[in-house]
Design a protein around this motif. Sequence first.
Motif, mmCIF file in Angstrom:
data_model
loop_
_atom_site.group_PDB
_atom_site.id
_atom_site.type_symbol
_atom_site.label_atom_id
_atom_site.label_comp_id
_atom_site.label_asym_id
_atom_site.label_seq_id
_atom_site.Cartn_x
_atom_site.Cartn_y
_atom_site.Cartn_z
ATOM 1 N N GLN A 1 113.068 93.218 15.910
ATOM 2 C CA GLN A 1 113.129 92.153 16.904
ATOM 3 C C GLN A 1 114.108 91.108 16.382
ATOM 4 O O GLN A 1 114.032 90.721 15.220
ATOM 5 C CB GLN A 1 111.741 91.540 17.080
ATOM 6 C CG GLN A 1 111.647 90.505 18.167
ATOM 7 C CD GLN A 1 110.248 89.926 18.250
ATOM 8 O OE1 GLN A 1 109.961 88.947 17.579
ATOM 9 N NE2 GLN A 1 109.397 90.546 19.061
ATOM 10 N N TYR B 1 114.264 85.946 19.790
ATOM 11 C CA TYR B 1 113.530 86.476 20.938
ATOM 12 C C TYR B 1 112.300 85.628 21.246
ATOM 13 O O TYR B 1 112.014 85.308 22.389
ATOM 14 C CB TYR B 1 113.138 87.929 20.654
ATOM 15 C CG TYR B 1 112.398 88.593 21.775
ATOM 16 C CD1 TYR B 1 113.039 88.891 22.976
ATOM 17 C CD2 TYR B 1 111.062 88.936 21.649
ATOM 18 C CE1 TYR B 1 112.366 89.504 24.014
ATOM 19 C CE2 TYR B 1 110.377 89.559 22.675
ATOM 20 C CZ TYR B 1 111.036 89.836 23.856
ATOM 21 O OH TYR B 1 110.368 90.448 24.882
ATOM 22 N N LEU B 2 111.580 85.230 20.208
ATOM 23 C CA LEU B 2 110.354 84.457 20.412
ATOM 24 C C LEU B 2 110.625 83.020 20.847
ATOM 25 O O LEU B 2 109.705 82.316 21.261
ATOM 26 C CB LEU B 2 109.504 84.472 19.139
ATOM 27 C CG LEU B 2 108.955 85.848 18.749
ATOM 28 C CD1 LEU B 2 108.208 85.775 17.424
ATOM 29 C CD2 LEU B 2 108.069 86.416 19.840
ATOM 30 N N LYS C 1 103.937 84.076 23.233
ATOM 31 C CA LYS C 1 103.869 83.688 21.815
ATOM 32 C C LYS C 1 103.364 84.865 20.982
ATOM 33 O O LYS C 1 102.431 85.556 21.374
ATOM 34 C CB LYS C 1 102.926 82.493 21.624
ATOM 35 C CG LYS C 1 103.392 81.236 22.312
ATOM 36 C CD LYS C 1 104.445 80.545 21.477
ATOM 37 C CE LYS C 1 104.835 79.231 22.117
ATOM 38 N NZ LYS C 1 106.248 79.065 22.235
ATOM 39 N N GLY C 2 104.003 85.083 19.845
ATOM 40 C CA GLY C 2 103.567 86.135 18.927
ATOM 41 C C GLY C 2 103.878 87.548 19.390
ATOM 42 O O GLY C 2 103.369 88.512 18.823
ATOM 43 N N SER C 3 104.727 87.698 20.401
ATOM 44 C CA SER C 3 105.058 89.026 20.920
ATOM 45 C C SER C 3 105.648 89.901 19.811
ATOM 46 O O SER C 3 106.434 89.443 18.987
ATOM 47 C CB SER C 3 106.069 88.906 22.062
ATOM 48 O OG SER C 3 106.541 90.182 22.438
ATOM 49 N N THR C 4 105.263 91.150 19.805
ATOM 50 C CA THR C 4 105.827 92.114 18.854
ATOM 51 C C THR C 4 106.733 93.119 19.567
ATOM 52 O O THR C 4 107.030 94.185 19.022
ATOM 53 C CB THR C 4 104.709 92.865 18.103
ATOM 54 O OG1 THR C 4 103.883 93.528 19.061
ATOM 55 C CG2 THR C 4 103.886 91.912 17.256
ATOM 56 N N GLN C 5 107.166 92.775 20.767
ATOM 57 C CA GLN C 5 108.047 93.652 21.547
ATOM 58 C C GLN C 5 109.340 93.921 20.771
ATOM 59 O O GLN C 5 109.989 92.994 20.309
ATOM 60 C CB GLN C 5 108.380 92.996 22.888
ATOM 61 C CG GLN C 5 109.317 93.799 23.759
ATOM 62 C CD GLN C 5 108.689 95.096 24.223
ATOM 63 O OE1 GLN C 5 107.573 95.110 24.704
ATOM 64 N NE2 GLN C 5 109.397 96.182 24.063
ATOM 65 N N ALA C 6 109.694 95.178 20.628
ATOM 66 C CA ALA C 6 110.932 95.533 19.928
ATOM 67 C C ALA C 6 112.140 95.181 20.786
ATOM 68 O O ALA C 6 112.135 95.382 21.997
ATOM 69 C CB ALA C 6 110.938 97.015 19.597
ATOM 70 N N THR C 7 113.176 94.655 20.146
ATOM 71 C CA THR C 7 114.441 94.389 20.834
ATOM 72 C C THR C 7 115.568 95.210 20.212
ATOM 73 O O THR C 7 116.716 95.090 20.611
ATOM 74 C CB THR C 7 114.805 92.893 20.764
ATOM 75 O OG1 THR C 7 114.946 92.514 19.397
ATOM 76 C CG2 THR C 7 113.751 92.043 21.451
#
Length: 192
Positions: free
Chosen positions: A33, A48-49, A56-62
């Motif tokens: 990310q 990204y965050l 908040k605290g998203s772990t979504q891969a970019t």
Amino acid sequence: KPASTSSDDVRDEKVKVLKCIAPVSLSDVVLGQYVGDSEGEGDAKSGYLDDPTVPKGSTQATFATAVLYVRNERWDGVPFILRCGKALNERKAEVRLQFMDVPGDIFNSQCHRNELVVRVQPNEAIYAKMMSKKPGVYFSPEETELDLTYRSRYKDVKLPDAYERLILDVFCGSQMHFVRSDELREAWRIFT
């Protein structure tokens, strides 16, 4: 290789290749990310965050890198490395073929691997990056390029972008550049 250049023959071969690729496993994938750079300029400062629309605290891969293997006679043992991401330093789509190192390095690790690069966008091009001896009396290698950049080679030719090409295919009745349902199914099988 396709039996002909007809749309069905080309699309059949694409499906045949996809069927030779095993589903991607987590051990063959690197996810990441992007983060901000406090010393960067403009958009580079924000990660990204930092985007207010991102939870908040998203772990979504970019960013993702995946290694695939085509299990057939032609490509057995050759890794295909796919990389994609959001907010990278440059936007491009290209295929890079890195040639294997020759056994017995006589240049003391001064050489890079030779590569054939096919740049799809932007600025379509095909070029070979290869090591050659620098001119002169010393025996030292340097990387050189044989370059076929379409814009410089075909100055008077209008090169259609991807969507223009697809629209032209529609008018001509060609489905070669469109994804067929069995091709889509195989692609999903590999990545899900």
